[in-house]
Design a protein around this motif. Structure first.
Motif, short mmCIF file in Angstrom:
data_model
loop_
_atom_site.label_atom_id
_atom_site.label_comp_id
_atom_site.label_asym_id
_atom_site.label_seq_id
_atom_site.Cartn_x
_atom_site.Cartn_y
_atom_site.Cartn_z
N ARG A 1 2.87 -2.03 0.06
CA ARG A 1 3.17 -2.84 1.30
C ARG A 1 2.28 -4.18 1.35
N ARG B 1 -0.88 -3.93 -1.07
CA ARG B 1 -1.61 -2.46 -0.87
C ARG B 1 -0.76 -1.47 -1.38
N GLY B 2 -1.02 -0.59 -2.67
CA GLY B 2 -0.25 0.47 -2.90
C GLY B 2 -0.85 1.27 -4.07
N GLY B 3 -0.36 2.62 -4.36
CA GLY B 3 -1.23 3.43 -5.18
C GLY B 3 -1.41 4.71 -4.46
N ARG B 4 -2.18 5.37 -5.06
CA ARG B 4 -2.41 6.97 -4.54
C ARG B 4 -4.05 7.15 -4.80
N ARG C 1 -8.34 7.42 -3.74
CA ARG C 1 -9.27 6.92 -3.07
C ARG C 1 -8.98 5.35 -2.65
N PRO C 2 -9.21 4.72 -1.62
CA PRO C 2 -9.17 3.18 -1.39
C PRO C 2 -10.15 2.56 -2.37
N ARG D 1 -3.78 1.52 -9.77
CA ARG D 1 -3.19 2.22 -8.69
C ARG D 1 -2.86 3.69 -9.30
N HIS E 1 -5.95 5.18 -7.39
CA HIS E 1 -6.48 4.58 -6.35
C HIS E 1 -5.35 3.87 -5.35
N ASP E 2 -5.93 4.00 -4.03
CA ASP E 2 -5.02 3.18 -3.13
C ASP E 2 -5.45 1.78 -2.96
N VAL F 1 -8.56 2.56 6.78
CA VAL F 1 -8.81 3.40 5.51
C VAL F 1 -9.62 4.85 6.19
N PRO G 1 -14.15 2.13 1.02
CA PRO G 1 -13.44 1.91 -0.23
C PRO G 1 -14.40 1.81 -1.26
#
Length: 264
Positions: free
Chosen positions: A2, A17-20, A22-23, A45, A48-49, A85, A89
């Motif tokens: 995003r 912003r992207g990934g999966r 923990r922020p 990423r 992590h987000d 979030v 983070p």
């Protein structure tokens, strides 16, 4: 992925912003952009987000009238305020970004889960740039300013050589008082430091700068023993040359406060 924009005082800051997982917010340093940190961002990423952005006058951010420390800190504050979030983070900062991260965490208790500081935020016991170093540092800033005026927009830097020079002098003042900032942080602190920030030459001022860099870290650990430190056999370009090592250290450090490697 995003992409969105944060606006602050007439400055436009692009955020990705992207990934999966923990922020995690990745704050770049002086003369570095999201594009420069792409390799590290992609590795982070995986677990992590990840939120990344360009500081004012860098990459796709707009130019600004001010490029002092407080102005850059305001950019980080604005990005953090714009995030949605579910939990605080992890805040990762490189070089100048590490100093910004320390200041942000110290003035915003409970706002971050952990700090990972890459080759910055060093509480130096004496100035890094002395009168003897000024001519060499000014030449370096001229080179950095010229390099930043390339045709690649995502890597461009708008700061002039004089603005980079003045910020470098200001950073010595910031780091002279940063130890007090550390004492106000309520989150785990992990440092990833280069063993040879000024290169591995035995000539010129490099040995003095490398010794001073190590002394600053030793000073911090002496004052705050819970601080963990990982040393990499690298210079200040470690985010580019050792991205996979840094990503792995971040991964482990975020799960434990005791991650450490002996200094080489």
């Amino acid at each position: 992925m995003r992409h969105f924009t944060v606006r602050r005082g007439g400055v436009t800051i692009p955020v990705s912003r992207g990934g999966r997982g923990r922020p995690l917010v990745l704050c770049p340093g002086l003369n570095s952009t999201q594009a420069d940190l792409y390799r590290l961002t992609e590795l982070l990423r995986r677990d992590h987000d990840v939120v990344s952005f360009d500081l004012r006058g860098h990459g796709l951010s707009s130019a600004a009238e001010r490029y002092d420390f407080d102005a850059f800190l305001g950019d980080l504050v604005a990005v953090m305020a714009a995030l949605e979030v579910s939990s605080p983070p992890v805040l990762v900062g490189y070089s100048l970004g590490a100093d910004l991260a320390v200041h942000y965490a110290s003035m915003s208790p409970g706002s971050v889960a952990a700090l990972v500081l890459v080759d910055g935020a060093n509480p130096l016991p004496e100035p890094f740039i002395t009168d003897v170093d000024r001519a060499e540092f000014r030449a370096l800033t001229q080179h950095e300013a010229e390099r930043g005026k390339g045709v690649d927009l995502v890597r461009q830097v708008s700061l002039s050589a004089q603005e980079i020079f003045e910020l470098g002098l200001e950073m010595d003042v910031v780091r002279a008082g940063i130890l007090e900032r550390y004492q106000g942080i309520d989150a785990p602190v992990h440092m990833i430091m280069s063993s040879s920030i000024a290169g591995d030459s035995d000539a010129g001022r490099a040995p003095r700068h490398n010794r001073l860099w190590r002394r600053g870290v030793e000073r911090l650990v002496q004052e705050l023993p819970d601080t963990s430190v990982s040393w990499l056999d690298a210079d200040h370009r470690l985010v580019f040359t050792h991205a996979s090592d840094i990503a792995e250290i971040v991964r482990r450090a975020c799960g434990s406060r005791s991650v450490s490697r002996p200094a080489p």
